[in-house]
Motif scaffolding. Structure first.
Motif, mmCIF file in Angstrom:
data_model
loop_
_atom_site.group_PDB
_atom_site.id
_atom_site.type_symbol
_atom_site.label_atom_id
_atom_site.label_comp_id
_atom_site.label_asym_id
_atom_site.label_seq_id
_atom_site.Cartn_x
_atom_site.Cartn_y
_atom_site.Cartn_z
ATOM 1 N N ASP A 135 -30.116 20.469 115.332
ATOM 2 C CA ASP A 135 -29.877 19.976 113.981
ATOM 3 C C ASP A 135 -28.586 19.170 114.039
ATOM 4 O OD1 ASP A 135 -32.087 21.168 112.894
ATOM 5 O OD2 ASP A 135 -31.026 22.858 111.990
ATOM 6 N N ILE A 136 -28.682 17.885 113.735
ATOM 7 C CA ILE A 136 -27.499 17.031 113.682
ATOM 8 C C ILE A 136 -26.913 17.195 112.281
ATOM 9 C CG2 ILE A 136 -26.565 14.737 114.048
ATOM 10 C CD1 ILE A 136 -28.013 15.818 116.483
ATOM 11 N N VAL A 137 -25.738 17.775 112.175
ATOM 12 C CA VAL A 137 -25.173 18.145 110.882
ATOM 13 C C VAL A 137 -24.422 16.991 110.220
ATOM 14 C CG1 VAL A 137 -23.612 19.736 109.687
ATOM 15 C CG2 VAL A 137 -25.007 20.559 111.604
ATOM 16 N N TYR A 138 -23.504 16.363 110.963
ATOM 17 C CA TYR A 138 -22.701 15.289 110.371
ATOM 18 C C TYR A 138 -21.981 14.504 111.455
ATOM 19 C CZ TYR A 138 -20.994 13.379 105.932
ATOM 20 O OH TYR A 138 -20.798 12.578 104.840
ATOM 21 N N GLY A 139 -21.780 13.216 111.198
ATOM 22 C CA GLY A 139 -21.038 12.382 112.131
ATOM 23 C C GLY A 139 -19.544 12.633 112.029
ATOM 24 N N VAL A 140 -18.810 12.322 113.101
ATOM 25 C CA VAL A 140 -17.373 12.569 113.124
ATOM 26 C C VAL A 140 -16.587 11.271 113.362
ATOM 27 C CG1 VAL A 140 -15.483 13.812 114.252
ATOM 28 C CG2 VAL A 140 -17.686 14.943 113.896
ATOM 29 N N SER A 141 -16.684 10.706 114.557
ATOM 30 C CA SER A 141 -15.892 9.509 114.839
ATOM 31 C C SER A 141 -16.480 8.727 116.007
ATOM 32 C CB SER A 141 -14.434 9.871 115.150
ATOM 33 O OG SER A 141 -14.352 10.769 116.230
ATOM 34 N N ARG A 142 -16.003 7.489 116.149
ATOM 35 C CA ARG A 142 -16.451 6.596 117.215
ATOM 36 C C ARG A 142 -15.264 6.238 118.092
ATOM 37 N NH1 ARG A 142 -17.523 1.522 114.722
ATOM 38 N NH2 ARG A 142 -15.823 0.533 115.861
ATOM 39 N N ASP A 143 -15.529 6.138 119.392
ATOM 40 C CA ASP A 143 -14.501 5.802 120.371
ATOM 41 C C ASP A 143 -15.017 4.612 121.172
ATOM 42 O OD1 ASP A 143 -12.241 5.957 121.883
ATOM 43 O OD2 ASP A 143 -12.587 7.966 122.653
ATOM 44 N N LYS A 245 -9.666 -2.561 115.985
ATOM 45 C CA LYS A 245 -8.403 -2.781 115.263
ATOM 46 C C LYS A 245 -7.182 -2.396 116.093
ATOM 47 C CE LYS A 245 -7.774 1.550 112.677
ATOM 48 N NZ LYS A 245 -7.525 2.112 111.328
ATOM 49 N N TYR A 246 -7.356 -1.517 117.067
ATOM 50 C CA TYR A 246 -6.230 -1.100 117.907
ATOM 51 C C TYR A 246 -5.911 -2.147 118.987
ATOM 52 C CZ TYR A 246 -7.458 3.277 115.635
ATOM 53 O OH TYR A 246 -7.762 4.229 114.703
ATOM 54 N N LEU A 247 -6.886 -3.063 119.239
ATOM 55 C CA LEU A 247 -6.694 -4.150 120.210
ATOM 56 C C LEU A 247 -7.196 -5.447 119.579
ATOM 57 C CD1 LEU A 247 -8.015 -2.368 123.454
ATOM 58 C CD2 LEU A 247 -5.624 -2.863 122.906
ATOM 59 N N PRO A 248 -6.568 -5.884 118.505
ATOM 60 C CA PRO A 248 -7.086 -7.021 117.735
ATOM 61 C C PRO A 248 -7.137 -8.347 118.483
ATOM 62 C CG PRO A 248 -4.847 -6.486 117.054
ATOM 63 C CD PRO A 248 -5.307 -5.372 117.960
ATOM 64 N N ASP A 249 -6.365 -8.489 119.549
ATOM 65 C CA ASP A 249 -6.341 -9.751 120.289
ATOM 66 C C ASP A 249 -7.352 -9.800 121.430
ATOM 67 O OD1 ASP A 249 -4.237 -10.696 118.687
ATOM 68 O OD2 ASP A 249 -2.736 -9.749 119.982
ATOM 69 N N VAL A 250 -8.081 -8.701 121.630
ATOM 70 C CA VAL A 250 -9.052 -8.645 122.724
ATOM 71 C C VAL A 250 -10.436 -8.987 122.188
ATOM 72 C CG1 VAL A 250 -10.056 -7.223 124.540
ATOM 73 C CG2 VAL A 250 -7.678 -6.856 123.834
ATOM 74 N N PRO A 251 -11.064 -10.066 122.685
ATOM 75 C CA PRO A 251 -12.390 -10.462 122.198
ATOM 76 C C PRO A 251 -13.485 -9.485 122.641
ATOM 77 C CG PRO A 251 -11.769 -11.806 124.062
ATOM 78 C CD PRO A 251 -10.559 -10.992 123.717
ATOM 79 N N THR A 252 -14.535 -9.418 121.869
ATOM 80 C CA THR A 252 -15.680 -8.586 122.238
ATOM 81 C C THR A 252 -16.436 -9.268 123.378
ATOM 82 O OG1 THR A 252 -17.211 -9.674 120.711
ATOM 83 C CG2 THR A 252 -15.915 -7.824 119.852
ATOM 84 N N ALA A 253 -17.264 -8.489 124.050
ATOM 85 C CA ALA A 253 -18.112 -9.062 125.103
ATOM 86 C C ALA A 253 -19.057 -10.088 124.491
ATOM 87 C CB ALA A 253 -18.898 -7.947 125.798
ATOM 88 N N ASN A 302 -5.062 8.758 118.041
ATOM 89 C CA ASN A 302 -5.977 8.769 119.187
ATOM 90 C C ASN A 302 -6.939 7.589 119.191
ATOM 91 O OD1 ASN A 302 -5.602 11.488 120.771
ATOM 92 N ND2 ASN A 302 -5.335 11.980 118.612
ATOM 93 N N ASN A 303 -6.641 6.580 118.349
ATOM 94 C CA ASN A 303 -7.399 5.323 118.351
ATOM 95 C C ASN A 303 -8.881 5.529 118.078
ATOM 96 O OD1 ASN A 303 -5.014 3.706 119.507
ATOM 97 N ND2 ASN A 303 -5.328 5.279 121.051
ATOM 98 N N LEU A 304 -9.186 6.417 117.133
ATOM 99 C CA LEU A 304 -10.559 6.751 116.792
ATOM 100 C C LEU A 304 -10.967 6.093 115.477
ATOM 101 C CD1 LEU A 304 -10.356 10.562 117.622
ATOM 102 C CD2 LEU A 304 -11.528 8.817 118.983
ATOM 103 N N THR A 305 -12.209 5.639 115.408
ATOM 104 C CA THR A 305 -12.754 5.036 114.197
ATOM 105 C C THR A 305 -13.667 6.047 113.512
ATOM 106 O OG1 THR A 305 -12.721 2.835 115.208
ATOM 107 C CG2 THR A 305 -14.124 3.138 113.275
ATOM 108 N N PRO A 306 -13.430 6.371 112.251
ATOM 109 C CA PRO A 306 -14.280 7.347 111.561
ATOM 110 C C PRO A 306 -15.750 6.926 111.550
ATOM 111 C CG PRO A 306 -12.280 6.955 110.311
ATOM 112 C CD PRO A 306 -12.311 5.916 111.400
ATOM 113 N N LEU A 307 -16.620 7.889 111.775
ATOM 114 C CA LEU A 307 -18.071 7.696 111.650
ATOM 115 C C LEU A 307 -18.594 8.898 110.865
ATOM 116 C CD1 LEU A 307 -20.415 5.808 112.460
ATOM 117 C CD2 LEU A 307 -20.796 7.285 114.439
ATOM 118 N N GLU A 308 -18.074 9.042 109.669
ATOM 119 C CA GLU A 308 -18.317 10.218 108.843
ATOM 120 C C GLU A 308 -19.533 9.997 107.959
ATOM 121 O OE1 GLU A 308 -14.463 10.260 107.085
ATOM 122 O OE2 GLU A 308 -13.466 10.649 109.014
#
Length: 340
Positions: A135-143, A245-253, A302-308
């Motif tokens: 049972d997946i109860v709830y999301g926490v965060s994204r890394d 947001k923790y590395l705003p100057d780094v482009p995505t792949a 800890n440079n985590l993005t909420p995924l609540e």
């Protein structure tokens, strides 16, 4: 592990211990074994301590997140919520154990997405962990993940790595991880010849990169960011839909022409068949934790993005990610089992 993570873990452990002592003194902590059921279907839940297991060693991201959540949720529910570390097989050992546990809400775990959406592509059918087993109860965060190199290479982008005109040696943290998948897909889509150099976990992988034993490595942002800021590592790309947001100057792949987007995210799980009333109480405790200033500061540190988000949304995302990853590996003829 970075100093920030070490300080966070120590503070979290100390805070949990202090909380347990304080509540015990006023009769607020309900202790007891984690076995047994709740015949009321949840109305008296929780009446004793709740065990939270984590499939990773102490000090890593999964461990730190579990301890931060157990502290807040235990305080909200008025019970002790000890965290037990049982590392092995990217969390599969804990998953198998939780699957067999009583569905009474006294055994829970914060599990990671790679175990459900990537590892099944690298192991046998009997070893694979499935979303519908819990049972997946709830999301926490994204890394999020970042591709980094040693400054000695002189590379600043994926294009620089491609133009090097040689086989790239890249470190991996194990089979079935997001770090491995991001690396393999990047080299395949960019047409870069590369050889995997496997390590047993993130720490030795980071050490090898800092020592220039490998050319590049993909790791979670929180694992790399202090060395990036210190100039000891150079970021080449982040593997997210938008810039981190923790590395705003780094482009995505994707910005660099390579559609590779794999992130690690974590969520609260219980054994299949846990009463809805019990899950509702866990969700309420989680939401109260998310809203606290202490937990918000933990995420930032800890440079985590909420995924609540609700459990069903996480389950849907896991299945979609597994299907997408399966298709991409088939498209490029990649075997994770043979790529470190």
């Amino acid at each position: 592990m970075t100093n920030v993570r070490t300080r966070t873990r120590i503070a979290s452990v100390a805070g949990t211990a202090a909380l347990a002592l304080a509540l015990s003194a006023c009769g607020g902590v309900k202790n007891g074994s984690s076995g047994g059921g709740d015949a009321s279907g949840g109305s008296d839940y929780p009446s004793k301590s709740i065990q939270m297991t984590v499939g990773a060693s102490a000090g890593g991201s999964s461990d730190l997140i579990s301890r931060a959540m157990s502290k807040g949720m235990g305080q909200s529910l008025g019970v002790a919520m000890p965290v037990v570390n049982k590392p092995g097989a990217n969390g599969a050992l804990v998953a198998k154990e939780l699957q067999k546990a009583s569905s009474d809400g006294y055994s829970i775990a914060i599990q990671n997405a790679s175990l459900f959406a990537i590892t099944p592509l690298a192991v046998s059918e009997s070893e694979a962990v499935k979303v519908d087993d819990f049972d997946i109860v709830y999301g926490v965060s994204r890394d999020d993940y970042v591709l980094v190199t040693n400054p000695k290479t002189g590379w600043k982008s994926v294009a620089d790595m491609k133009s090097a005109g040689r086989t790239i040696r890249y470190g991996t943290t194990g089979v079935g991880t997001g770090a491995q998948l991001n690396s393999a897909l990047t080299f395949a889509t960019a047409g870069i010849k590369a050889t995997a150099v496997p390590f047993d976990g993130g720490a030795p992988n980071l050490t090898a990169l800092l020592g220039a034993q490998v050319d590049v490595s993909t790791m979670q942002v929180g694992e790399a960011i202090e060395n990036i800021r210190a100039g000891k590592l150079v970021p080449l790309a982040v593997f997210s839909a938008e810039r981190v947001k923790y590395l705003p100057d780094v482009p995505t792949a994707k910005e660099q022409g390579f559609d590779v987007q794999v992130s690690q995210y974590r969520f609260i799980t219980t054994p299949k068949g846990t009463p809805q009333a019990v899950k509702d109480k866990l969700v309420a405790a989680a939401k109260k934790t998310f809203a606290s200033d202490e937990y918000k500061k933990f995420n930032e540190a800890n440079n985590l993005t909420p995924l609540e988000v609700p459990g069903p949304e996480i389950a849907t995302k896991l299945k979609a990610d597994l299907a997408s990853n399966t298709a991409k590996l088939k498209q490029f003829g990649i075997s994770l089992a043979s790529n470190g």
